[in-house]
Design an enzyme around this catalytic site. Structure first.
Site, PDB file in Angstrom:
ATOM      1  N   THR A  50       0.825  -1.211   0.000  1.00 53.49           N
ATOM      2  CA  THR A  50       0.000   0.000   0.000  1.00 53.49           C
ATOM      3  C   THR A  50       0.855   1.255   0.000  1.00 53.49           C
ATOM      4  O   THR A  50       0.441   2.302  -0.495  1.00 53.49           O
ATOM      5  CB  THR A  50      -0.944   0.000   1.220  1.00 53.49           C
ATOM      6  OG1 THR A  50      -1.541  -1.295   1.335  1.00 53.49           O
ATOM      7  CG2 THR A  50      -2.041   1.042   1.079  1.00 53.49           C
ATOM      8  N   TYR A 138       5.746 -11.265   5.577  1.00 54.40           N
ATOM      9  CA  TYR A 138       4.661 -10.833   4.700  1.00 54.40           C
ATOM     10  C   TYR A 138       4.390 -11.954   3.709  1.00 54.40           C
ATOM     11  O   TYR A 138       5.096 -12.110   2.714  1.00 54.40           O
ATOM     12  CB  TYR A 138       5.098  -9.544   4.001  1.00 54.40           C
ATOM     13  CG  TYR A 138       4.060  -8.821   3.176  1.00 54.40           C
ATOM     14  CD1 TYR A 138       2.757  -9.267   3.039  1.00 54.40           C
ATOM     15  CD2 TYR A 138       4.400  -7.634   2.530  1.00 54.40           C
ATOM     16  CE1 TYR A 138       1.827  -8.581   2.284  1.00 54.40           C
ATOM     17  CE2 TYR A 138       3.485  -6.924   1.755  1.00 54.40           C
ATOM     18  CZ  TYR A 138       2.207  -7.406   1.642  1.00 54.40           C
ATOM     19  OH  TYR A 138       1.291  -6.714   0.882  1.00 54.40           O
ATOM     20  N   LYS A 165       1.989 -11.635   8.485  1.00 57.63           N
ATOM     21  CA  LYS A 165       0.887 -10.952   7.797  1.00 57.63           C
ATOM     22  C   LYS A 165       0.445 -11.891   6.683  1.00 57.63           C
ATOM     23  O   LYS A 165       1.157 -12.087   5.695  1.00 57.63           O
ATOM     24  CB  LYS A 165       1.323  -9.613   7.209  1.00 57.63           C
ATOM     25  CG  LYS A 165       0.186  -8.932   6.431  1.00 57.63           C
ATOM     26  CD  LYS A 165       0.637  -7.720   5.630  1.00 57.63           C
ATOM     27  CE  LYS A 165      -0.550  -7.153   4.844  1.00 57.63           C
ATOM     28  NZ  LYS A 165      -0.171  -6.040   3.956  1.00 57.63           N
TER      29      LYS A 165
END
Length: 307
Positions: A50, A138, A165
């Site tokens: 993001t 991640y 995540k």
């Protein structure tokens, strides 16, 4: 000093730019961080997908980490994105983040040419030994090309990975990590449209990009489901939130998130080329979805030339 525990809604933070896209806009970043913390978010995660990390230089990424830590001012922990294409660069970013005061680093494995499980273990081990702060792995197979089993993911605990995540979209795998492997690794949901399920299933947090657009609703959902255990209230909130998440996952994610922020009246500076804000048709559709969620929509200057 003991490491800070990470939990709750951790916003996968955007990187606001100047209008010409050449620099990080410090004022916009500070305003957005204050906006997120005032709404009640529990942590900041800059430098991820993001945050357009692939469009930023190493020096810019260090700058972003430093600014986030400065503007957070100890109110919430900062998890600094440190994914890169070489071990050398990952270590450089992770060591810098540790010295700057980050609570943890988030590492996505080198992408384009996927590494294997053993190479990933070696990478994490080196980064952890050098930075000495916890790693958030991640897990995003669609971008990294690396798909690991829940057992393999949990075993990364041995090499400094304390958190995960999970942006795999694989709900059964997330379930296994939450109910059978939770003594080894703390799994956070990272797939927007699975947020309600993840929190209801007991995830201790969510790294959530939609929070940039709907921070108030994000915190309401956390409080209802994770704090109060009120699933009925959680389902009512999710009915408002889900269309926002579904929309974000239907387009280039940073483009959609920044378009949503512009609709809220929060300047972002747009995206770095070749990406840009969504076109007028998509923007109008998103405006209606955000309004339907109960969040306020304003017409921002950037939207007039986003098509």
């Amino acid at each position: 000093m003991a490491p800070q525990e990470l939990k709750g809604i951790l916003v996968a933070l955007v990187t606001p730019f100047t209008d010409d896209g050449t620099k990080v806009h410090e004022g916009r970043l500070e305003a957005h961080i204050n906006r997120m913390i005032d709404a009640g978010v529990h942590g900041l995660v800059p430098g991820g997908t993001t945050g357009e990390f692939t469009a930023s230089t190493l020096e810019e990424r260090k700058q972003i980490t430093e600014l986030c830590i400065k503007y957070a001012a100890g109110r919430v922990p900062v998890v600094a994105g440190a994914g890169a294409l070489s071990t050398k660069d990952v270590i450089e970013l992770a060591v810098h983040a540790a010295k700057a005061g980050a609570a943890a680093t988030m590492i996505v494995p080198p992408f384009y040419d996927p590494i294997n499980y053993e190479q990933l273990r070696e990478l994490c081990k080196e980064v952890y030994e050098e930075s000495k702060i916890p790693i958030v792995y991640y897990n995003i197979p669609s971008a990294s090309g690396l798909t690991l089993s829940p057992t393999e993911l949990a075993s990364l605990k041995d090499v400094g990975v304390h958190y995960l995540k999970d942006t795999s979209g694989n709900a059964p795998a997330l379930t296994e990590m939450l109910f059978e492997l939770d003594d080894q690794i703390t799994a956070f949901n990272g797939w927007d449209t699975l947020t309600f399920y993840g929190l209801a299933a007991g995830a201790k947090g969510s790294v959530w990009g939609a929070t940039n657009v709907i921070p108030e609703l994000s915190i309401e959902l956390w409080n209802a489901v994770a704090v109060e255990g009120d699933l009925k209230k959680g389902r009512e909130l999710w009915r408002k939130i889900y269309p926002v998440c579904k929309f974000l996952e239907s387009y280039n994610y940073p483009s959609a998130v920044k378009t949503g922020m512009e609709l809220r009246g929060w300047e972002t500076g747009g995206l770095r080329k070749p990406f840009k804000l969504l076109g007028q048709k998509e923007t109008d559709e998103f405006a209606q979805i955000i309004k339907a969620s109960g969040s306020q929509v304003q017409k921002a200057k950037w939207l007039s030339n986003s098509a």
